[in-house]
Design a protein around this motif. Structure first.
Motif, PDB file in Angstrom:
ATOM      1  N   ASP A 213       0.822  -1.210   0.000  1.00 51.06           N
ATOM      2  CA  ASP A 213       0.000   0.000   0.000  1.00 51.06           C
ATOM      3  C   ASP A 213       0.860   1.266   0.000  1.00 51.06           C
ATOM      4  OD1 ASP A 213      -2.207  -1.555   0.066  1.00 51.06           O
ATOM      5  OD2 ASP A 213      -2.667  -1.245   2.182  1.00 51.06           O
ATOM      6  N   PHE A 214       1.972   1.234   0.725  1.00 52.51           N
ATOM      7  CA  PHE A 214       2.741   2.484   0.819  1.00 52.51           C
ATOM      8  C   PHE A 214       3.385   2.857  -0.515  1.00 52.51           C
ATOM      9  CE2 PHE A 214       5.776  -0.688   2.564  1.00 52.51           C
ATOM     10  CZ  PHE A 214       6.879  -0.467   1.757  1.00 52.51           C
ATOM     11  N   ASP A 310      15.529  -1.273   9.414  1.00 58.28           N
ATOM     12  CA  ASP A 310      14.139  -1.436   9.811  1.00 58.28           C
ATOM     13  C   ASP A 310      13.913  -0.956  11.238  1.00 58.28           C
ATOM     14  OD1 ASP A 310      11.580  -2.063  10.281  1.00 58.28           O
ATOM     15  OD2 ASP A 310      11.696  -4.123   9.570  1.00 58.28           O
ATOM     16  N   PRO A 311      13.273   0.213  11.396  1.00 59.80           N
ATOM     17  CA  PRO A 311      13.061   0.759  12.740  1.00 59.80           C
ATOM     18  C   PRO A 311      12.223  -0.163  13.608  1.00 59.80           C
ATOM     19  CG  PRO A 311      11.813   1.993  11.095  1.00 59.80           C
ATOM     20  CD  PRO A 311      12.717   1.072  10.351  1.00 59.80           C
TER      21      PRO A 311
ATOM     22  N   ASN B 118       5.099   4.261   4.792  1.00 55.10           N
ATOM     23  CA  ASN B 118       6.300   3.450   4.629  1.00 55.10           C
ATOM     24  C   ASN B 118       6.920   3.169   6.004  1.00 55.10           C
ATOM     25  OD1 ASN B 118       8.833   2.370   4.032  1.00 55.10           O
ATOM     26  ND2 ASN B 118       8.991   3.541   2.139  1.00 55.10           N
ATOM     27  N   PRO B 119       7.028   1.885   6.369  1.00 52.46           N
ATOM     28  CA  PRO B 119       7.478   1.566   7.727  1.00 52.46           C
ATOM     29  C   PRO B 119       8.906   2.001   8.035  1.00 52.46           C
ATOM     30  CG  PRO B 119       7.377  -0.415   6.380  1.00 52.46           C
ATOM     31  CD  PRO B 119       6.737   0.686   5.587  1.00 52.46           C
ATOM     32  N   TYR B 165       8.673   6.816  13.723  1.00 49.89           N
ATOM     33  CA  TYR B 165       8.347   5.918  12.613  1.00 49.89           C
ATOM     34  C   TYR B 165       6.891   5.490  12.740  1.00 49.89           C
ATOM     35  CZ  TYR B 165      13.241   5.633  11.404  1.00 49.89           C
ATOM     36  OH  TYR B 165      14.508   5.941  10.989  1.00 49.89           O
ATOM     37  N   PRO B 166       6.276   5.108  11.617  1.00 43.96           N
ATOM     38  CA  PRO B 166       4.842   4.790  11.649  1.00 43.96           C
ATOM     39  C   PRO B 166       4.429   3.796  12.737  1.00 43.96           C
ATOM     40  CG  PRO B 166       5.580   4.898   9.388  1.00 43.96           C
ATOM     41  CD  PRO B 166       6.799   5.082  10.247  1.00 43.96           C
ATOM     42  N   HIS B 167       5.247   2.780  13.003  1.00 40.31           N
ATOM     43  CA  HIS B 167       4.798   1.773  13.971  1.00 40.31           C
ATOM     44  C   HIS B 167       4.691   2.336  15.387  1.00 40.31           C
ATOM     45  CE1 HIS B 167       9.211   1.372  14.608  1.00 40.31           C
ATOM     46  NE2 HIS B 167       8.824   1.212  15.838  1.00 40.31           N
ATOM     47  N   GLN B 168       5.215   3.528  15.602  1.00 39.69           N
ATOM     48  CA  GLN B 168       5.131   4.117  16.937  1.00 39.69           C
ATOM     49  C   GLN B 168       3.807   4.835  17.174  1.00 39.69           C
ATOM     50  OE1 GLN B 168       9.179   5.900  16.160  1.00 39.69           O
ATOM     51  NE2 GLN B 168       9.428   5.446  18.319  1.00 39.69           N
ATOM     52  N   PHE B 169       2.997   4.965  16.098  1.00 40.33           N
ATOM     53  CA  PHE B 169       1.711   5.652  16.223  1.00 40.33           C
ATOM     54  C   PHE B 169       0.570   4.639  16.258  1.00 40.33           C
ATOM     55  CE2 PHE B 169       4.459   8.702  14.068  1.00 40.33           C
ATOM     56  CZ  PHE B 169       4.178   9.898  14.716  1.00 40.33           C
ATOM     57  N   SER B 170      -0.562   5.050  16.836  1.00 39.53           N
ATOM     58  CA  SER B 170      -1.764   4.217  16.775  1.00 39.53           C
ATOM     59  C   SER B 170      -2.371   4.324  15.380  1.00 39.53           C
ATOM     60  CB  SER B 170      -2.769   4.713  17.799  1.00 39.53           C
ATOM     61  OG  SER B 170      -3.226   5.996  17.402  1.00 39.53           O
ATOM     62  N   GLY B 171      -3.343   3.446  15.084  1.00 38.43           N
ATOM     63  CA  GLY B 171      -4.004   3.470  13.776  1.00 38.43           C
ATOM     64  C   GLY B 171      -4.623   4.820  13.469  1.00 38.43           C
TER      65      GLY B 171
END
Ligand SMILES: Nc1ncnc2c1ncn2[C@@H]1O[C@H](COP(=O)(O)OP(=O)(O)O)[C@@H](O)[C@H]1O
Ligand SMILES: [Mg+2]
Lengths: 319, 360
Positions: A213-214, A310-311, B118-119, B165-171
Motif C-alpha cells: 500500500d505504501f 528497519d526501525p 512506509n514503515p 516511525y509509523p509503527h510508533q503511532f496508533s491506527g
C-alpha cells in the motif's frame, strides 16, 4: 539496544568463539603429521624434542589448547612451521588483500545486481526481466574456478586490458587507481557468483514491496518512479539479501581462495593453500579461526544493519 | 540553488463542476475473463462539496476512485469514458502531467493507514517529500510546514513526532498522518477510500470530523468512499450508491435518507449502524452476495437479492431515471415507496419469495 540485549549478545559471541577455536584446534590437531617434524625437517631428534616442547606437543589436549589460545589472544599467533616465522607478520601482509577482494567483489555484485533487480521488478516477466534472469542464472552454473581462468585468459592474455597475474600491486592507500586496476579481475571472479544470488533475491522482494500500500501511496503523491524505487522500495526489500549475504561469506572465502590462486595474489586464501601443502599446521589453524571470526563478525554487522534499515526491529530489540 | 516545482496548475472552467466523470468503465483482463469492476459510472462534483460513494465491499468503489485518479497500473486494465478535472482531461493526460496533479491537486487517503505509510521512513519525511518535490520548498520550510500540518490534523507534540516511525503511532494517528500527507500541497480534490474502516467508532468519528473541517478550511472537494451509509450522514452533500460496478442511485444526502427509491439503497439504510443505537442492536444484513463482476446476471444486477424482484427485472437492465426531487436519480423498475414497488413487494411476500421475507 538495551543493556541486557548487549550483554546477551556479547556472551553469545564469547561462547561461539570458544566453540569455534575448540573445534578448529581439535580437528586440525587430529590431522596426520607432526608440526615439530615439519619445522625440523631433516634435523635430528634434539630439534624434535625442543620444538615439541615449545608446541606443548607432549601435553594432553586441554593444556595444549590453552597454550595455543594464549598465543592467539596475545596477538602473536605463534610461529608458522615452514619457514619458522611469526604468523602475525604473515597475516599482516595478507589480510588486507583478502579483505579488499571480498569488499570490492561485493561492491561490484551490488552495483550490477541492484539495477538489474530493480528494473526487472518494475516490469516483471517482461523481456528485460527474462533476459537478465536467464543471464544471471547462467552465471550461477559458472563456478569461480572456471570464471577466474577464463577472465584471466581473455582479459590479460587475449586482450591485455588488465595486468597479468603476479603484477606488482601498490596498497590501496598508496596508489588506489593502480591497486583497483589490479584487483578488478580477481574481484569480478568472486562477484560473478554473488550477482545472480543478489539479483534474484532482491527482484523477488522488490516485486512484493511494489505491491504494498505504501508504494501506491507514494505513487499517489506524484513522486517519480525513480524516487519511489530508491526512496521507498529499496530499503524494505533488502532483508533477504542481507541475511543471505551474511550466510554467503563462507562461499566468498572459497571464492577468495580461488581468485587469489588464479591471479597470484598473496592473500589469506593463498597463504592457507600454501600452508596446507606444506603441512604448516599452526598457520592453517590460525587462518581457519580468522575465517570463522570473520563469519561471526559479518553476521553481527548484519544484525546491526537490520536495526539501521528497519526501525521496527530496533524497537523489538529494546522492548 | 533554485529547485523546480512539479505541479500541473489547473484552471477551473467557468460554470462547470471541478470534476466530471462521464460513463467511466474500468475492466480487468484476467485468466477468468473480463472483470467489469466499474461499468459506466457518471457523476460530477462541485468545488468545495463532499460526495459519498457507498456500496458493499466488492462493488467497485476502490477501483472507481483509483480509476478517476488514473492511478491503476496500466497492465491488463481497460479504461473507457472521460474524467475531466478542471481543464485537464485525466483520461488522456500523460504520465508526467498526472504526476504533476497527484499529491498536488488530487490526493488520496487510503483504507489502511498503517500499511499506507512506509514503515522505514520517518513520519515527517513522508510529509516533507511531497512539499519538497511538488512545491520545491527548502528543507527548513518543508519542515516548518509539516509541523503545522501535523498540528492541524491533531497530532500532539508535532516537532517530536516528526521523528517517529509509523509503527510508533496508533491506527488513528497514522490516518491523521496520511491525511496530513494528502493535504500537504493543498489539493483541490481529496479522495478518501474507506478512511475509517478498521478504526474504532470514536476514532472514526474524529477522523471524519477532521476531514470535514479540513474540507471547509481549504475549500476542497472531497469524495469519501465507504461501505457504511451511517458514516456519511450529515457529512456529505451528495451520495452515490454503487452496486456491482454501477451507480444505482444518486441523490443529495437528505433526499436519499428520506426518500430512497432503489431497493438496494433501502437495504443499505437498514444495515447502517447508527451511533445513537445501543451497540447491541442487531444489524440488518443484506442476504446473499453481490454478483461476480466477471459473470454478471442479465437485467438488473441486484435482482437475485431483491425483495421487489419481478420478471422484467431479470430481463431488462433499468436505466438511471430522474425522481421527482431535484438531482435525485435511481435505477429501478419497481422503486421503493411507489405504488408499483409496494405491489411488487406484497406479491413477493405472498408468494414467499425468500428475498422478500425478511423485509418488514
Ligand atoms: N487488479 C484487479 N484484477 C482483477 N479484478 C480486480 C482487480 N482489482 C479489483 N478487482 C475486482 O473488482 C471488484 C471491485 O473491487 P473493489 O473496487 O476493490 O471493491 P470495493 O472497494 O467496493 O470493496 C472486485 O470484485 C474485485 O475482485
Ligand atoms: Mg475498497
Amino acid at each position: 539496544m538495551s543493556k541486557l540485549v548487549v550483554v546477551r549478545r556479547v556472551l553469545e559471541i564469547i561462547v561461539t568463539l570458544v566453540l569455534v577455536t575448540l573445534v578448529t584446534f581439535f580437528f586440525t590437531s587430529k590431522l596426520p603429521g607432526n608440526e615439530a617434524a615439519v619445522i625440523c625437517g631433516p634435523a635430528g631428534p634434539a630439534c624434535l624434542a625442543k620444538e615439541g616442547a615449545l608446541l606443548y606437543l607432549n601435553h594432553p589436549f586441554f593444556p595444549r589448547y590453552l597454550h595455543w589460545l594464549g598465543n592467539l589472544f596475545s596477538g602473536t599467533f605463534g610461529l608458522s612451521a615452514a619457514p619458522t616465522e611469526p604468523i602475525a607478520t604473515l597475516l599482516k601482509q595478507s589480510y588486507p588483500i583478502t579483505l579488499e577482494l571480498v569488499i570490492f567483489s561485493q561492491l561490484i555484485a551490488i552495483v550490477v545486481a541492484v539495477p538489474l533487480a530493480m528494473y526487472s521488478a518494475v516490469r516483471p516477466n517482461k523481456v528485460f526481466d527474462r533476459m537478465s534472469t536467464a543471464a544471471t542464472f547462467a552465471t550461477l552454473s559458472l563456478p569461480a574456478f572456471i570464471v577466474g581462468p577464463l577472465l584471466r585468459y581473455f582479459f590479460t592474455v587475449k586482450l591485455p586490458w588488465f595486468p597479468g597475474a603476479g603484477s606488482t600491486m601498490p596498497s590501496i592507500g598508496v596508489n588506489p587507481a593502480q591497486n583497483l586496476y589490479v584487483m578488478f579481475l580477481p574481484s569480478l571472479t568472486i562477484a560473478v557468483g554473488s550477482i545472480a544470488v543478489y539479483q534474484r533475491l532482491l527482484r523477488a522482494d522488490m516485486i512484493a514491496t511494489l505491491e504494498e500500500d505504501f508504494i501506491v501511496m507514494a505513487r499517489a503523491k506524484g513522486l517519480t518512479t525513480w524516487r519511489i524505487l530508491f526512496r521507498h522500495a529499496l530499503r524494505p526489500s533488502t532483508f533477504t539479501v542481507m541475511t543471505v549475504g551474511g550466510v554467503q561469506i563462507g562461499s566468498l572465502i572459497v571464492g577468495a581462495i580461488i581468485g587469489e590462486q588464479v591471479f597470484g595474489l598473496t592473500g589469506l586464501g593463498y597463504q592457507l593453500v600454501l600452508a596446507v601443502t606444506k603441512a604448516d599446521l599452526p598457520t592453517v589453524q590460525i587462518i581457519t579461526v580468522i575465517v570463522a571470526v570473520a563469519y561471526i563478525l559479518m553476521n553481527l554487522i548484519i544484525d546491526f544493519l537490520y536495526t539501521v534499515i528497519d526501525p521496527r526491529v530496533r524497537r523489538a530489540r529494546t522492548t | 540553488m533554485s529547485r523546480k516545482r512539479h505541479v500541473r496548475d489547473i484552471d477551473d472552467l467557468e460554470d462547470r463542476p471541478l470534476l466530471e466523470v462521464e460513463n467511466l468503465k474500468t475492466y480487468f483482463q484476467t485468466g477468468h475473463g473480463i472483470v467489469k469492476s466499474v461499468d459506466g459510472v457518471s457523476f460530477d462534483l462541485e468545488r468545495g462539496r463532499t460526495l459519498a460513494i457507498v456500496g458493499e465491499s466488492g462493488s467497485g468503489k476502490t477501483v472507481l476512485s483509483r480509476s478517476v485518479m488514473g492511478l491503476l497500473p496500466p497492465q491488463n486494465v481497460i479504461r473507457e469514458g472521460r474524467v475531466r478535472f478542471g481543464d485537464v482531461d485525466l483520461t488522456n493526460a500523460s504520465p508526467q502531467e498526472l504526476r504533476g496533479l497527484w499529491g498536488a491537486q488530487i490526493s488520496m487517503v487510503f483504507q489502511d493507514p498503517v500499511t499506507s505509510l512506509n514503515p522505514v521512513v520517518r513520519a515527517g519525511r513522508q510529509i516533507t517529500e511531497s512539499l519538497r518535490y511538488h512545491l520545491a520548498m527548502s528543507r527548513q520550510d518543508a519542515k516548518e510546514t509539516a509541523i503545522s500540518l501535523f498540528r492541524s490534523v491533531g497530532i500532539p507534540e508535532p516537532e517530536n513526532r516528526m521523528q517517529w516511525y509509523p509503527h510508533q503511532f496508533s491506527g488513528g494517528m497514522c490516518q491523521r498522518i496520511v491525511i496530513a500527507a494528502a493535504i500537504a500541497c493543498g489539493p483541490k480534490l481529496l479522495l478518501a477510500d474507506e478512511p475509517t474502516t478498521g478504526l474504532d467508532v470514536t476514532v472514526s468519528a474524529q477522523i471524519l470530523d477532521l476531514l470535514n473541517r479540513l474540507q471547509q478550511e481549504r475549500y476542497m472537494s472531497v469524495i469519501i468512499v465507504t461501505h457504511d451509509l451511517g458514516v456519511v450522514t450529515g457529512r456529505s452533500d451528495d451520495v452515490i450508491v454503487m452496486y456491482a460496478g454501477q451507480v444505482v442511485e444518486r441523490a443529495p444526502t437528505t433526499t436519499l435518507f428520506r426518500d430512497a427509491r432503489m431497493p438496494y439503497t433501502e437495504a443499505l439504510l437498514k444495515s447502517a449502524p447508527r451511533l445513537s443505537n445501543p451497540s447491541h442492536t442487531r444489524l440488518h444484513t443484506i442476504p446473499g452476495n453481490p454478483p461476480n463482476p466477471a459473470n454478471l446476471p442479465k437485467g438488473c444486477r441486484f435482482a437475485p437479492r431483491c425483495p421487489y424482484v419481478q420478471p422484467k427485472c431479470r430481463e431488462e437492465e433499468p436505466p438511471l431515471r430522474q425522481a421527482e426531487a431535484p438531482r435525485h436519480w435511481y435505477a429501478c423498475w419497481y422503486p421503493v415507496g411507489t405504488p408499483e414497488g409496494v405491489r411488487a413487494l406484497e406479491e413477493n411476500q405472498a408468494a414467499g419469495v425468500p428475498a422478500a421475507m425478511g423485509v418488514v
